[in-house]
Design a protein around this motif. Structure first.
Motif, PDB file in Angstrom:
ATOM      1  N   UNK A 298       0.827  -1.204   0.000  1.00 30.91           N
ATOM      2  CA  UNK A 298       0.000   0.000   0.000  1.00 30.91           C
ATOM      3  C   UNK A 298       0.864   1.257   0.000  1.00 30.91           C
ATOM      4  N   UNK A 299       1.947   1.228   0.787  1.00 29.95           N
ATOM      5  CA  UNK A 299       2.822   2.397   0.834  1.00 29.95           C
ATOM      6  C   UNK A 299       3.498   2.621  -0.513  1.00 29.95           C
ATOM      7  N   UNK A 300       3.844   1.530  -1.183  1.00 28.61           N
ATOM      8  CA  UNK A 300       4.468   1.657  -2.495  1.00 28.61           C
ATOM      9  C   UNK A 300       3.496   2.311  -3.484  1.00 28.61           C
ATOM     10  N   UNK A 301       2.211   1.965  -3.364  1.00 22.79           N
ATOM     11  CA  UNK A 301       1.203   2.628  -4.202  1.00 22.79           C
ATOM     12  C   UNK A 301       1.115   4.112  -3.872  1.00 22.79           C
ATOM     13  N   UNK A 302       1.155   4.421  -2.581  1.00 21.07           N
ATOM     14  CA  UNK A 302       1.046   5.827  -2.181  1.00 21.07           C
ATOM     15  C   UNK A 302       2.256   6.644  -2.627  1.00 21.07           C
ATOM     16  N   UNK A 303       3.388   5.992  -2.799  1.00 24.88           N
ATOM     17  CA  UNK A 303       4.576   6.703  -3.293  1.00 24.88           C
ATOM     18  C   UNK A 303       4.353   7.272  -4.693  1.00 24.88           C
ATOM     19  N   UNK A 304       3.392   6.714  -5.434  1.00 21.92           N
ATOM     20  CA  UNK A 304       3.105   7.236  -6.766  1.00 21.92           C
ATOM     21  C   UNK A 304       2.552   8.661  -6.708  1.00 21.92           C
ATOM     22  N   UNK A 305       2.102   9.092  -5.514  1.00 13.56           N
ATOM     23  CA  UNK A 305       1.672  10.479  -5.356  1.00 13.56           C
ATOM     24  C   UNK A 305       2.845  11.443  -5.473  1.00 13.56           C
ATOM     25  N   UNK A 306       4.060  10.954  -5.272  1.00 14.15           N
ATOM     26  CA  UNK A 306       5.233  11.827  -5.286  1.00 14.15           C
ATOM     27  C   UNK A 306       5.357  12.583  -6.608  1.00 14.15           C
ATOM     28  N   UNK A 307       4.872  11.982  -7.692  1.00 12.77           N
ATOM     29  CA  UNK A 307       5.027  12.606  -9.013  1.00 12.77           C
ATOM     30  C   UNK A 307       4.267  13.928  -9.122  1.00 12.77           C
ATOM     31  N   UNK A 308       3.330  14.161  -8.211  1.00 11.34           N
ATOM     32  CA  UNK A 308       2.552  15.393  -8.246  1.00 11.34           C
ATOM     33  C   UNK A 308       3.125  16.482  -7.341  1.00 11.34           C
ATOM     34  N   UNK A 309       4.214  16.198  -6.642  1.00 10.74           N
ATOM     35  CA  UNK A 309       4.822  17.191  -5.766  1.00 10.74           C
ATOM     36  C   UNK A 309       5.556  18.235  -6.607  1.00 10.74           C
ATOM     37  N   UNK A 310       5.331  19.499  -6.302  1.00 11.41           N
ATOM     38  CA  UNK A 310       6.043  20.576  -6.979  1.00 11.41           C
ATOM     39  C   UNK A 310       7.534  20.526  -6.646  1.00 11.41           C
ATOM     40  N   UNK A 311       8.360  21.049  -7.531  1.00 13.18           N
ATOM     41  CA  UNK A 311       9.771  21.194  -7.203  1.00 13.18           C
ATOM     42  C   UNK A 311       9.909  22.043  -5.941  1.00 13.18           C
ATOM     43  N   UNK A 312      10.669  21.577  -4.988  1.00 11.33           N
ATOM     44  CA  UNK A 312      10.800  22.265  -3.716  1.00 11.33           C
ATOM     45  C   UNK A 312       9.686  21.937  -2.748  1.00 11.33           C
ATOM     46  N   UNK A 313       8.745  21.094  -3.174  1.00  9.32           N
ATOM     47  CA  UNK A 313       7.647  20.678  -2.305  1.00  9.32           C
ATOM     48  C   UNK A 313       8.083  19.593  -1.341  1.00  9.32           C
ATOM     49  N   UNK A 314       7.181  19.242  -0.425  1.00 10.75           N
ATOM     50  CA  UNK A 314       7.553  18.367   0.690  1.00 10.75           C
ATOM     51  C   UNK A 314       6.618  17.163   0.831  1.00 10.75           C
ATOM     52  N   UNK A 315       7.180  16.118   1.416  1.00  8.60           N
ATOM     53  CA  UNK A 315       6.442  14.896   1.724  1.00  8.60           C
ATOM     54  C   UNK A 315       6.708  14.540   3.179  1.00  8.60           C
ATOM     55  N   UNK A 316       5.674  14.458   3.974  1.00  7.39           N
ATOM     56  CA  UNK A 316       5.789  14.050   5.376  1.00  7.39           C
ATOM     57  C   UNK A 316       5.189  12.657   5.510  1.00  7.39           C
ATOM     58  N   UNK A 317       5.913  11.764   6.171  1.00  7.64           N
ATOM     59  CA  UNK A 317       5.490  10.367   6.259  1.00  7.64           C
ATOM     60  C   UNK A 317       5.463   9.942   7.722  1.00  7.64           C
ATOM     61  N   UNK A 318       4.313   9.468   8.145  1.00  6.48           N
ATOM     62  CA  UNK A 318       4.147   9.009   9.525  1.00  6.48           C
ATOM     63  C   UNK A 318       4.632   7.566   9.663  1.00  6.48           C
ATOM     64  N   UNK A 319       4.982   7.188  10.884  1.00  9.54           N
ATOM     65  CA  UNK A 319       5.368   5.806  11.206  1.00  9.54           C
ATOM     66  C   UNK A 319       6.512   5.306  10.330  1.00  9.54           C
ATOM     67  N   UNK A 320       7.629   5.985  10.409  1.00 10.74           N
ATOM     68  CA  UNK A 320       8.801   5.715   9.574  1.00 10.74           C
ATOM     69  C   UNK A 320       9.578   4.529  10.144  1.00 10.74           C
ATOM     70  N   UNK A 321       9.111   3.330   9.850  1.00 11.33           N
ATOM     71  CA  UNK A 321       9.803   2.125  10.293  1.00 11.33           C
ATOM     72  C   UNK A 321       9.245   0.930   9.520  1.00 11.33           C
ATOM     73  N   UNK A 322       9.972  -0.170   9.570  1.00  9.56           N
ATOM     74  CA  UNK A 322       9.554  -1.434   8.967  1.00  9.56           C
ATOM     75  C   UNK A 322       9.075  -1.251   7.515  1.00  9.56           C
TER      76      UNK A 322
END
Length: 222
Positions: free
Chosen positions: A150-174
């Motif tokens: 599921x997280x790998x699918x959600x990573x596909x949202x990254x393509x819509x981030x503007x240059x200089x934009x940010x991604x915050x990810x909760x529960x950074x483990x496993x």
């Protein structure tokens, strides 16, 4: 944060603790508040996308940050539980986790904090919304299904981030960390600015990435 923004955040935090109890994490919500200010500092109408809402505390805090920064942006919060309830697979729970969302309660808190106009709820799975999404994103906050696939699918949202934009990810483990690192190994252009080292089972871990250059043809709107 400036003193004025610290005071504004303290007000929101105090309200949420009065409504939801003392277990609310100041460092977690404070990080999200600060990330919104960071992502919107050069944009009067920032677009923020949240994958996973549940009770909506993070949504309320991020909307409050927009409001207190006098921005005219919008938070699109996406969660299948908005339609009632949903059973989400979880790596630590064999039977999954049943998530529910109380719409009336959420709207009450949004109105009380004066941030209802900043929030647009979308009742759907994130990858279904992604299929038709075209809007450039200043900040993406991911706190959805905690599985590798599921997280790998959600990573596909990254393509819509503007240059200089940010991604915050909760529960950074496993599974979450592993899937993101795998994605980044195949899609260069992102920098991990802050990597949480908190204990993995407190449920309140936020890592921050920044998009530094394009790596998806025909998707970036910057």
């Amino acid at each position: 944060m400036s003193n004025a923004h610290e005071d504004s955040f303290a007000h929101v935090l105090s309200y949420l603790r009065n409504q939801f109890g003392i277990g609310i994490r100041e460092d977690y919500l404070g990080s999200l508040y600060a990330y919104v200010m960071l992502a919107s500092q050069n944009n009067q109408t920032p677009t923020i996308v949240e994958l996973g809402c549940e009770k909506g505390l993070s949504t309320l805090v991020m909307a409050s940050a927009l409001h207190n920064c006098q921005k005219k942006g919008r938070i699109y919060t996406i969660d299948p539980a908005f339609s009632g309830h949903v059973l989400i697979p979880d790596a630590h729970q064999q039977d999954g986790i049943l998530y529910t969302h109380n719409h009336e309660e959420f709207i009450y808190h949004a109105k009380t904090l004066g941030v209802e106009s900043y929030i647009q709820k979308i009742a759907a799975y994130s990858w279904d919304v992604l299929e038709s999404w075209t809007k450039p994103i200043d900040l993406l906050f991911i706190d959805s299904e905690h599985t590798y696939s599921a997280m790998l699918k959600d990573c596909e949202w990254f393509k819509h981030i503007l240059l200089g934009g940010y991604i915050a990810i909760d529960d950074w483990f496993n599974d979450i960390e592993s899937s993101v690192r795998y994605y980044l190994s195949n899609h260069p252009g992102y920098t991990i600015l802050h990597e949480s080292t908190s204990a993995p089972h407190d449920g309140m871990i936020v890592t921050l990435l920044r998009k530094d250059f394009n790596n998806h043809d025909n998707h970036d709107k910057s």
